[in-house]
Design a protein around this motif. Structure first.
Motif, PDB file in Angstrom:
ATOM      1  N   GLY A   1       0.827  -1.197   0.000  1.00 51.81           N
ATOM      2  CA  GLY A   1       0.000   0.000   0.000  1.00 51.81           C
ATOM      3  C   GLY A   1       0.863   1.250   0.000  1.00 51.81           C
ATOM      4  O   GLY A   1       2.084   1.189   0.112  1.00 51.81           O
ATOM      5  N   GLY A   2       0.196   2.395  -0.141  1.00 50.47           N
ATOM      6  CA  GLY A   2       0.926   3.648  -0.111  1.00 50.47           C
ATOM      7  C   GLY A   2       0.132   4.773  -0.707  1.00 50.47           C
ATOM      8  O   GLY A   2      -1.080   4.684  -0.888  1.00 50.47           O
ATOM      9  N   LEU A   3       0.839   5.856  -1.006  1.00 51.04           N
ATOM     10  CA  LEU A   3       0.253   7.067  -1.575  1.00 51.04           C
ATOM     11  C   LEU A   3       0.640   7.146  -3.039  1.00 51.04           C
ATOM     12  O   LEU A   3       1.823   7.002  -3.390  1.00 51.04           O
ATOM     13  N   VAL A   4      -0.346   7.388  -3.883  1.00 51.10           N
ATOM     14  CA  VAL A   4      -0.097   7.482  -5.319  1.00 51.10           C
ATOM     15  C   VAL A   4      -1.016   8.541  -5.909  1.00 51.10           C
ATOM     16  O   VAL A   4      -2.106   8.795  -5.373  1.00 51.10           O
ATOM     17  N   GLN A   5      -0.583   9.147  -6.987  1.00 47.02           N
ATOM     18  CA  GLN A   5      -1.428  10.131  -7.671  1.00 47.02           C
ATOM     19  C   GLN A   5      -2.471   9.430  -8.529  1.00 47.02           C
ATOM     20  O   GLN A   5      -2.275   8.289  -8.966  1.00 47.02           O
ATOM     21  N   ALA A   6      -3.550  10.119  -8.767  1.00 44.41           N
ATOM     22  CA  ALA A   6      -4.586   9.579  -9.646  1.00 44.41           C
ATOM     23  C   ALA A   6      -3.974   9.214 -10.996  1.00 44.41           C
ATOM     24  O   ALA A   6      -3.145   9.937 -11.539  1.00 44.41           O
TER      25      ALA A   6
ATOM     26  N   ASP B   1     -12.762 -18.233   7.399  1.00 50.85           N
ATOM     27  CA  ASP B   1     -12.227 -17.012   6.807  1.00 50.85           C
ATOM     28  C   ASP B   1     -11.163 -16.418   7.701  1.00 50.85           C
ATOM     29  O   ASP B   1     -11.383 -16.177   8.887  1.00 50.85           O
ATOM     30  N   CYS B   2     -10.012 -16.143   7.093  1.00 51.67           N
ATOM     31  CA  CYS B   2      -8.904 -15.500   7.800  1.00 51.67           C
ATOM     32  C   CYS B   2      -8.655 -14.144   7.141  1.00 51.67           C
ATOM     33  O   CYS B   2      -8.695 -14.027   5.902  1.00 51.67           O
ATOM     34  N   TRP B   3      -8.399 -13.129   7.972  1.00 53.23           N
ATOM     35  CA  TRP B   3      -8.233 -11.760   7.474  1.00 53.23           C
ATOM     36  C   TRP B   3      -6.861 -11.217   7.831  1.00 53.23           C
ATOM     37  O   TRP B   3      -6.317 -11.501   8.904  1.00 53.23           O
ATOM     38  N   GLY B   4      -6.330 -10.379   6.931  1.00 53.03           N
ATOM     39  CA  GLY B   4      -5.148  -9.618   7.262  1.00 53.03           C
ATOM     40  C   GLY B   4      -5.535  -8.364   8.027  1.00 53.03           C
ATOM     41  O   GLY B   4      -6.726  -8.071   8.219  1.00 53.03           O
ATOM     42  N   HIS B   5      -4.520  -7.618   8.441  1.00 49.73           N
ATOM     43  CA  HIS B   5      -4.779  -6.406   9.229  1.00 49.73           C
ATOM     44  C   HIS B   5      -5.031  -5.184   8.371  1.00 49.73           C
ATOM     45  O   HIS B   5      -5.468  -4.157   8.883  1.00 49.73           O
ATOM     46  N   GLY B   6      -4.780  -5.292   7.086  1.00 54.06           N
ATOM     47  CA  GLY B   6      -5.082  -4.195   6.184  1.00 54.06           C
ATOM     48  C   GLY B   6      -3.859  -3.361   5.819  1.00 54.06           C
ATOM     49  O   GLY B   6      -2.902  -3.275   6.583  1.00 54.06           O
ATOM     50  N   THR B   7      -3.943  -2.759   4.637  1.00 54.09           N
ATOM     51  CA  THR B   7      -2.899  -1.837   4.183  1.00 54.09           C
ATOM     52  C   THR B   7      -3.579  -0.630   3.550  1.00 54.09           C
ATOM     53  O   THR B   7      -4.558  -0.775   2.810  1.00 54.09           O
ATOM     54  N   GLN B   8      -3.083   0.540   3.885  1.00 58.69           N
ATOM     55  CA  GLN B   8      -3.717   1.787   3.429  1.00 58.69           C
ATOM     56  C   GLN B   8      -3.304   2.101   1.997  1.00 58.69           C
ATOM     57  O   GLN B   8      -2.122   2.083   1.656  1.00 58.69           O
ATOM     58  N   VAL B   9      -4.291   2.413   1.186  1.00 62.91           N
ATOM     59  CA  VAL B   9      -4.065   2.919  -0.173  1.00 62.91           C
ATOM     60  C   VAL B   9      -4.695   4.299  -0.250  1.00 62.91           C
ATOM     61  O   VAL B   9      -5.896   4.447   0.023  1.00 62.91           O
ATOM     62  N   THR B  10      -3.905   5.289  -0.606  1.00 56.74           N
ATOM     63  CA  THR B  10      -4.391   6.656  -0.721  1.00 56.74           C
ATOM     64  C   THR B  10      -4.070   7.164  -2.113  1.00 56.74           C
ATOM     65  O   THR B  10      -2.920   7.132  -2.543  1.00 56.74           O
ATOM     66  N   VAL B  11      -5.117   7.622  -2.803  1.00 56.61           N
ATOM     67  CA  VAL B  11      -4.954   8.137  -4.159  1.00 56.61           C
ATOM     68  C   VAL B  11      -5.275   9.627  -4.130  1.00 56.61           C
ATOM     69  O   VAL B  11      -6.403  10.023  -3.812  1.00 56.61           O
ATOM     70  N   SER B  12      -4.304  10.434  -4.472  1.00 62.07           N
ATOM     71  CA  SER B  12      -4.494  11.879  -4.460  1.00 62.07           C
ATOM     72  C   SER B  12      -4.931  12.370  -5.836  1.00 62.07           C
ATOM     73  O   SER B  12      -4.560  11.805  -6.864  1.00 62.07           O
ATOM     74  N   SER B  13      -5.733  13.443  -5.804  1.00 60.26           N
ATOM     75  CA  SER B  13      -6.252  13.965  -7.075  1.00 60.26           C
ATOM     76  C   SER B  13      -5.321  15.003  -7.669  1.00 60.26           C
ATOM     77  O   SER B  13      -4.375  15.450  -7.063  1.00 60.26           O
TER      78      SER B  13
ATOM     79  N   LYS C   1      -8.025   5.867  -8.922  1.00 64.86           N
ATOM     80  CA  LYS C   1      -8.847   7.055  -8.754  1.00 64.86           C
ATOM     81  C   LYS C   1      -8.905   7.429  -7.281  1.00 64.86           C
ATOM     82  O   LYS C   1      -8.738   6.554  -6.412  1.00 64.86           O
ATOM     83  N   PRO C   2      -9.190   8.681  -6.986  1.00 64.63           N
ATOM     84  CA  PRO C   2      -9.311   9.067  -5.565  1.00 64.63           C
ATOM     85  C   PRO C   2     -10.338   8.225  -4.813  1.00 64.63           C
ATOM     86  O   PRO C   2     -10.150   7.959  -3.616  1.00 64.63           O
ATOM     87  N   GLU C   3     -11.384   7.790  -5.485  1.00 64.79           N
ATOM     88  CA  GLU C   3     -12.406   6.973  -4.827  1.00 64.79           C
ATOM     89  C   GLU C   3     -11.930   5.555  -4.507  1.00 64.79           C
ATOM     90  O   GLU C   3     -12.642   4.794  -3.844  1.00 64.79           O
ATOM     91  N   ASP C   4     -10.735   5.193  -4.958  1.00 60.48           N
ATOM     92  CA  ASP C   4     -10.150   3.904  -4.577  1.00 60.48           C
ATOM     93  C   ASP C   4      -9.457   3.987  -3.214  1.00 60.48           C
ATOM     94  O   ASP C   4      -9.012   2.964  -2.683  1.00 60.48           O
ATOM     95  N   THR C   5      -9.370   5.182  -2.665  1.00 64.56           N
ATOM     96  CA  THR C   5      -8.731   5.359  -1.359  1.00 64.56           C
ATOM     97  C   THR C   5      -9.484   4.585  -0.287  1.00 64.56           C
ATOM     98  O   THR C   5     -10.697   4.729  -0.127  1.00 64.56           O
ATOM     99  N   ALA C   6      -8.761   3.739   0.427  1.00 66.76           N
ATOM    100  CA  ALA C   6      -9.375   2.884   1.443  1.00 66.76           C
ATOM    101  C   ALA C   6      -8.280   2.053   2.108  1.00 66.76           C
ATOM    102  O   ALA C   6      -7.133   2.035   1.649  1.00 66.76           O
TER     103      ALA C   6
END
Length: 121
Positions: A9-14, A109-121, A86-91
C-alpha cells in the motif's frame, strides 16, 4: 497460528498504479478462495476482487478493467495489481483467505490487518 500479511500500500497520484501482496503463513493444509476487500472512512467493507483455487477471478464492477487479481498457490500468496487509480479507490485494503488448517476441521475465513491505499487527485 495462521497469518495473512498484506504489503504494497501507499500514496499514489490519480492515474498511477500500485501492487498489493498478501502472504498466508502458518499451519495451512488448503486455501480455497482468496480475495481483497476495502473499507473507506464512513463506509462498509466491500469486495474488490476474489479468485478461486482454480484461478478464476471475479471483480467488483467499480474496478473491472483496472484491477487484476492473481495468486501463487505454491507461495500461498495473492496479488492485486491496481492501475488507473482514482481518488475513490482510497481505502484500507484487506486480504481474505478461506482456508483449512486441518483436514478434520471446516474451512474458515482469515483476514489480514489491512494496508492503506491513498490516491491523491
Amino acid at each position: 497460528q495462521v497469518q495473512l500479511v498484506e504489503s504494497g500500500g501507499g500514496l499514489v497520484q490519480a492515474g498511477g498504479s500500485l501492487r498489493l501482496s498478501c502472504a498466508a503463513s502458518g499451519r495451512i493444509v488448503s486455501i480455497n478462495a482468496m480475495g481483497w476487500y476495502r473499507q473507506a472512512p464512513g463506509k462498509e467493507r466491500e469486495l474488490v476482487a476474489v479468485i478461486n483455487s482454480g484461478g478464476t477471478p471475479n471483480y467488483a464492477y467499480s474496478v473491472k478493467g483496472r484491477f487484476t487479481i492473481s495468486r501463487d498457490n505454491a507461495k500461498n500468496t495473492v496479488y492485486l495489481q491496481m492501475n488507473s487509480l482514482k481518488p475513490e479507490d482510497t481505502a484500507v485494503y484487506y486480504c481474505n483467505g478461506r482456508l483449512r488448517t486441518s483436514w478434520m476441521t471446516p474451512e474458515y475465513d482469515c483476514w489480514g490487518h489491512g494496508t492503506q491505499v491513498t490516491v491523491s487527485s
